[in-house]
Design an enzyme around this catalytic site. Structure first.
Site, PDB file in Angstrom:
ATOM      1  N   GLU A  89      63.547  31.892  43.057  1.00 36.46           N
ATOM      2  CA  GLU A  89      63.661  33.296  42.609  1.00 36.46           C
ATOM      3  C   GLU A  89      64.896  33.840  43.562  1.00 36.46           C
ATOM      4  OE1 GLU A  89      61.862  37.330  41.070  1.00 36.46           O
ATOM      5  OE2 GLU A  89      60.602  36.020  42.043  1.00 36.46           O
ATOM      6  N   LYS A 145      52.803  42.006  43.306  1.00 37.49           N
ATOM      7  CA  LYS A 145      51.658  41.005  42.820  1.00 37.49           C
ATOM      8  C   LYS A 145      50.942  41.018  44.452  1.00 37.49           C
ATOM      9  CE  LYS A 145      53.487  38.035  39.170  1.00 37.49           C
ATOM     10  NZ  LYS A 145      54.782  38.736  38.982  1.00 37.49           N
ATOM     11  N   HIS A 179      48.392  38.649  40.515  1.00 32.76           N
ATOM     12  CA  HIS A 179      49.087  38.229  39.234  1.00 32.76           C
ATOM     13  C   HIS A 179      48.382  38.172  37.958  1.00 32.76           C
ATOM     14  CE1 HIS A 179      51.648  36.043  36.645  1.00 32.76           C
ATOM     15  NE2 HIS A 179      52.069  34.951  37.571  1.00 32.76           N
ATOM     16  N   PHE A 211      55.370  29.759  33.325  1.00 29.84           N
ATOM     17  CA  PHE A 211      55.141  28.310  33.045  1.00 29.84           C
ATOM     18  C   PHE A 211      55.491  28.155  31.785  1.00 29.84           C
ATOM     19  CE2 PHE A 211      51.205  27.688  35.979  1.00 29.84           C
ATOM     20  CZ  PHE A 211      51.891  27.823  37.126  1.00 29.84           C
ATOM     21  N   HIS A 252      59.549  38.503  40.355  1.00 29.46           N
ATOM     22  CA  HIS A 252      58.200  37.763  39.856  1.00 29.46           C
ATOM     23  C   HIS A 252      57.339  37.402  41.081  1.00 29.46           C
ATOM     24  CE1 HIS A 252      55.790  35.962  36.884  1.00 29.46           C
ATOM     25  NE2 HIS A 252      56.011  34.706  37.444  1.00 29.46           N
ATOM     26  N   CYS A 277      53.183  33.802  31.991  1.00 28.72           N
ATOM     27  CA  CYS A 277      53.449  34.992  32.809  1.00 28.72           C
ATOM     28  C   CYS A 277      54.569  35.869  32.390  1.00 28.72           C
ATOM     29  CB  CYS A 277      53.793  34.425  34.232  1.00 28.72           C
ATOM     30  SG  CYS A 277      52.603  33.029  34.776  1.00 28.72           S
TER      31      CYS A 277
END
Length: 404
Positions: A307, A328, A333, A392, A296, A164
């Site tokens: 976050e 998002k 995403h 990830f 994010h 990502c």
């Protein structure tokens, strides 16, 4: 060593909110949702039936038969976004500029639709051969290579795959190349198209997907929603852009990347915090200079809480004055392409003074007690912004931009 200034002179996109930058930004201003029921083969066999899909898209209106044989959907999206970005920039690639300009793009998985189609044909339909161009169609670097061929760009060209964070990592590399003097211009951004049966089924296995909506930072959130699309930018040496009279949209001033080195899927507050601090340091910006962060913000409890904690740690008292939103919630995403589409919201914040909202926000979460610009866009002038990507694998990449 003198460092060259790096600016953005062209943007292009296709995603669930629009087939170009203007319609995408309009949708962001209006807080429109591009997430809806998936229109894909075998959707009835999926537990998750929603996504940020690119609608009303017909590849045959953009590409001929020979091109479609070579271009997976993620490559098609990239080429369309690259055309919009280069057209807007007005840059003319020839001579030495052609020799040194390259393409750095992010994608997590490349030609997933091609994988999916060909696995079906071999395993399900029992066919014993596939098209000779399957490998060149599905390879992760296909989009970067086709963009370089389309514009005769013979400089450093490659693909970054960091889940990502792929787009942010790619744009960071392009930024470094221009800042160091290796290139005067670079085409950069990212793209992803995993909304096919196999792509969605694989994500379902993680049990992080929502079945109804993406609600980042809202206490009743229940997971992420996949999107698809691409966004591409022309990054350019400031003096070069100025000399040719280009319209400068924003300046890229800093970039940092870190690794959590801790867990393959669980994010780390420390890793995220080090990337945010590093981007500020690289940009020569103080915490107080930042007005907006494009988060994010995936809509999973693990990401949102981590976050927000990282932002609160880095910014201290200034965290209360910051706006932080996740687009998002609108476009889904886009995995490897997500940072690129989100950078559009950063450019809009700097250029137009409009902060894209976090839509779907219903209940405050005490662990996400920041100003998440809930549900409605806001008109506020900001002079510096950050764009976060935490992937990830524990790989983090943060870009810092400034108004010119």
């Amino acid at each position: 060593m003198t460092q060259n200034r790096v600016v953005i002179t062209g943007v292009g996109t296709i995603n669930a909110l629009g087939h170009n930058a203007a319609t995408t930004l309009e949708a962001m201003r209006e807080g429109r949702c591009g997430i809806g029921p998936l229109d894909i083969r075998d959707v009835d066999r999926l537990g998750v039936k929603i996504g940020g899909q690119v609608r009303d898209y017909d590849e045959t209106t953009h590409f001929n038969r020979q091109q479609i044989v070579l271009y997976d959907r993620f490559t098609q999206f990239t080429l369309l976004a690259a055309k919009e970005a280069t057209d807007q920039s007005g840059i003319n690639f020839s001579g030495e500029l052609s020799d040194t300009t390259g393409v750095v793009l992010g994608t997590a998985a490349g030609g997933v639709n091609t994988w999916d189609d060909n696995y079906r044909s071999v395993y399900e339909d029992g066919k014993n051969r596939v098209h000779p161009f399957v490998i060149p169609k599905l390879m992760n670097n296909a989009a970067a290579s086709h963009v370089s061929m389309e514009y005769n760009l013979r400089g450093p060209t490659f693909t970054v795959a960091t889940a990502c964070a792929s787009s942010n990592h790619a744009m960071g590399q392009a930024f470094h190349m221009i800042r160091s003097g290796m290139a005067k211009a670079m085409i950069t951004g990212g793209s992803e198209s995993m909304l096919c049966f196999g792509g969605v089924k694989a994500w379902e296995g993680l049990r992080v997907m929502s079945k109804d909506a993406c609600r980042p930072f809202s206490a009743n959130r229940n997971g992420m929603v996949q999107g698809e699309g691409a966004a591409v930018f022309v990054f350019e040496n400031y003096d070069h852009a100025k000399a040719r009279g280009a319209d400068i949209l924003a300046e890229v001033v800093g970039f940092a990347m870190t690794s959590d080195a801790s867990d393959i899927v669980m994010p780390s507050k420390q890793g995220a915090g080090r990337a945010i601090s590093g981007a500020l340091r690289d940009a020569g910006l103080n915490r107080e200079d930042i007005g907006y962060i494009n988060a994010h913000g995936t809509g999973t409890a693990a990401n949102d809480k981590t976050e927000c904690a990282a932002v609160a740690d880095v910014f201290g008292k200034h965290a209360d004055k910051l706006m932080i939103s996740s687009t998002k919630s609108m476009h889904g995403h886009l995995i490897g392409g997500t940072g690129a589409v989100e950078l559009l919201a950063c450019v809009m914040a700097l250029r137009d003074g409009i902060i894209a909202p976090t839509i779907g926000y219903e209940e405050p979460d005490p662990e996400c007690a920041l100003d998440v610009v809930p549900n409605e866009a806001r008109e506020v002038k900001v002079s510096a912004v950050l764009s976060n990507a935490f992937a990830f694998g524990g790989l983090n990449a943060v870009l810092a931009l400034r108004k010119v």
